[in-house]
Design an enzyme around this catalytic site. Structure first.
Site, mmCIF file in Angstrom:
data_model
loop_
_atom_site.group_PDB
_atom_site.id
_atom_site.type_symbol
_atom_site.label_atom_id
_atom_site.label_comp_id
_atom_site.label_asym_id
_atom_site.label_seq_id
_atom_site.Cartn_x
_atom_site.Cartn_y
_atom_site.Cartn_z
ATOM 1 N N CYS A 197 0.039 -1.329 0.023
ATOM 2 C CA CYS A 197 0.149 -0.209 -0.167
ATOM 3 C C CYS A 197 0.686 1.141 0.189
ATOM 4 C CB CYS A 197 -1.186 -0.041 1.397
ATOM 5 S SG CYS A 197 0.173 0.602 3.129
ATOM 6 N N HIS A 255 -3.114 2.020 6.646
ATOM 7 C CA HIS A 255 -2.881 1.508 5.607
ATOM 8 C C HIS A 255 -2.597 2.706 5.128
ATOM 9 C CE1 HIS A 255 -5.148 0.861 1.292
ATOM 10 N NE2 HIS A 255 -5.316 1.585 1.221
ATOM 11 N N ASP A 278 -7.042 6.083 -3.484
ATOM 12 C CA ASP A 278 -6.334 5.340 -3.133
ATOM 13 C C ASP A 278 -6.206 3.660 -4.744
ATOM 14 O OD1 ASP A 278 -5.038 2.884 -2.059
ATOM 15 O OD2 ASP A 278 -6.588 2.657 -0.861
#
Length: 608
Positions: A197, A255, A278
């Site tokens: 991530c 995250h 994202d």
């Protein structure tokens, strides 16, 4: 009647405009200027010169100001800064790693533009794609999709979370975006192996900053991945605290995503500002693995309808956790915890190497009237249990010295908050885990312990976590999940406490020898002490820093580093840029991986 003007030559003054617009470091031969600032060009005509009042000369330029940040310090941080910090660890142990964004390094602008040119939307309809490139919302969705390769769209990074990275680079080994983007270009736009991530987010941040869109990497601790969209994360453990059943729902220790600053003229008023993007491939959005841009203000207010992907991100910061204790007879007993999700949402501070907590941008305080109203708006029937008013309270404490290569202790701490003596049974279990919530092998377990607790008293139940037990079970994330179960004999209630422990790597020490000056040789001394009881083999240091190094510098050690011995070497640098720069170092070996260090270096300008 004067003859027509005929344009013969022109001078775009690329050097001068590049200096004044702070784009000279991009290394481009083309003119690159910034919105809202004057620039100079010179036109030369053949035959006769330009006559003011006689000749009419028009110069048409279309701009978009939807990404303008008014604060100069914020523009420097979120557009111009080529290095930064990304926050990792756990909500109980937050630390940062350095990252070289390098958006103005040679070839990076060309690579970013090429990324736009090979995205599927451009290949389907070039004219429509190019006409929408003045829209940061559109660009954000394209970049979010192209940084990952899950749609088989020649994306930049291949994601992997199983600790099998032999045919590529471990996600923990990267310290910058430049090497990733250049590898992607060098190998014909084939995905670079591997990313997780923070790597996806950092590369997307580089691309967005390169394109002039203010962006920053954000870390959400205890981040929920709610697959069935019910805003509840279910966990199943047995009476020893061991995992009893697999759940598709997960809680990531942390995250990372990107926030980009932009106006949202496509939405109702009030949603301008920071937007979540994202690029980590989790769920599809309109048939593509991308996410956002989602207005942070909409996430805070529980507005689910505005575009894009707000329900998924809302769950990442708001879901509740329910632990189900599966008993020996197969019965399941519910132990509800208050929401542990969405903690200490963090980003680098403007102009400083410190953490800014931006949780308040995403959610109202737990238990507040505003928070309850948001959940009603989000059409979620939030259980009003919250943190239970327990007669017994359970938490997990960690001793000092949770360092790689060392034994350490954890404690189940039980508080009796009543005026009566209580009798209970406590069990502790420890397992290696990855930052995305995937559990590994067991590395600690206690037999059930019965304890009597006096009124208003506290007792501790210890468990030792031994290096010989976790050494070969620890993933490259260096995380151990400890679960404590308390069975209250009086009430029959079961209380669960969970804590993720980060096992610390040794520090990398960086010394700068001499006085740093632009275009003058500089020496850096880099060292690391082996904390393990075995030699370190295959040791490699990677050094990188925009303005300090020409790409990555690699130092491979010829000999193993013996236990408690120091690996030390010196490296020559040639600073190209003046001002504050970051020298970043990554260390990898067969036994110790993902060790990071950095040092700020202030480079004096070259004397005139």
């Amino acid at each position: 009647m004067a003859e027509d003007l005929v344009l013969e030559t022109w001078d775009l003054h690329c050097d001068r405009n590049g200096r004044e617009h702070r784009t000279a470091d991009m290394g481009c031969k083309e003119l690159v200027v910034r919105r809202g600032q004057p620039f100079t060009i010179t036109l030369r005509f053949s035959g006769r010169g330009y006559q003011e009042g006689v000749d009419k000369l028009s110069f048409n330029v279309e701009t978009e100001d939807t990404v303008f940040l008014r604060d100069e310090n914020e523009r420097r941080e979120y557009v111009l800064s080529q290095h930064g910090l990304i926050y990792q660890g756990t909500c109980d142990y937050i630390f940062s790693i350095p990252w070289n964004f390098g958006q103005f390094e040679d070839d990076i602008l060309a690579i970013c533009l090429n990324m736009l040119d090979i995205n599927p939307k451009h290949l389907r309809d070039q004219n429509r794609d190019c006409s929408r490139r003045n829209d940061p919302v559109y660009i954000g969705r394209v970049v979010s999709a192209m940084v990952n390769c899950n749609d088989e769209d020649r994306g930049v990074l291949f994601g992997r979370w199983d600790n099998r990275y032999e045919d590529g680079m471990s996600p923990m080994a990267w310290i910058g975006s430049v090497d990733i983007l250049k590898r992607w270009k060098k190998f014909g736009c084939q995905p670079v192996k591997y990313g997780q991530c923070w790597v996806f987010a950092a590369v997307a941040c580089t691309v967005m900053r390169c394109l002039g869109i203010p962006s920053r990497v954000v870390t959400n601790y205890n981040s929920a991945h709610d697959t069935n969209a019910n805003l509840t994360i279910d966990r199943y453990v047995n009476e020893k605290g061991e995992q009893a059943r697999q759940s598709w729902d997960k809680i990531w220790n942390f995250h990372c995503w990107v926030e980009s600053w932009m106006a949202r003229p496509d939405l109702a008023a009030g949603y301008d500002g920071w937007q979540v993007l994202d690029p980590t491939p989790q769920e599809k959005s309109e048939g593509v693995y991308c996410c956002g841009p989602a207005p942070v203000k909409a996430i805070k207010e529980g507005d689910m309808l505005p575009k894009y992907d707000i329900p998924f991100i809302f769950a990442e910061v708001n879901a509740d956790v329910v632990y189900w204790v599966v008993q020996s007879d197969g019965m399941q007993k519910q132990s509800i915890r208050s929401s542990d999700v969405g903690k200490y949402i963090s980003t680098k501070s403007v102009g400083r190497d410190s953490r800014e907590d931006i949780t308040h941008n995403y959610k109202y305080p737990e238990g507040s009237e505003e928070e309850r109203a948001v959940f009603e708006k989000a059409e979620h029937q939030k259980k009003s249990i919250g943190e239970e008013d327990e007669g017994l309270h359970l938490r997990i404490k960690v001793s000092e010295g949770a360092n790689k290569g060392s034994d350490f202790d954890v404690f189940a701490v039980v508080n009796n908050n009543t005026d009566e003596e209580r009798v209970c049974r406590v069990t502790l279990c420890a397992r290696a885990t990855s930052h995305n919530g995937t559990l590994g092998l067991q590395c600690g377990l206690t037999d059930p312990v019965d304890i009597d607790i006096e009124p208003r008293a506290e007792k501790r139940v210890p468990m030792s976590i031994l290096y010989e037990e976790y050494r070969d079970k620890l993933t490259q994330d260096n995380l151990i999940k400890v679960v404590a179960l308390l069975n209250d004999h009086q009430t029959g209630d079961i209380i669960v406490a969970v804590r993720d422990i980060y096992v610390e790597n040794p520090p990398i020490k960086i010394r700068i020898l001499g006085e740093p000056m632009q275009n003058r040789k500089l020496v850096a001394e880099i060292s690391l002490v082996n904390p393990l009881a075995v030699p370190l083999n295959g040791c490699v240091f990677v050094v990188e820093g925009t303005g300090l190094t020409d790409g990555q510098l690699v130092k491979e050690l010829e000999e193993p580093v013996e236990p408690q011995a120091e690996a030390k070497f010196r490296m020559d640098l040639m600073p190209r840029l003046s001002g504050l720069q970051k020298l970043m170092v990554d260390f990898e070996s067969d036994q110790l991986t993902g060790v990071k260090g950095y040092r700020n270096v202030i480079i004096a300008p070259q004397p005139m």
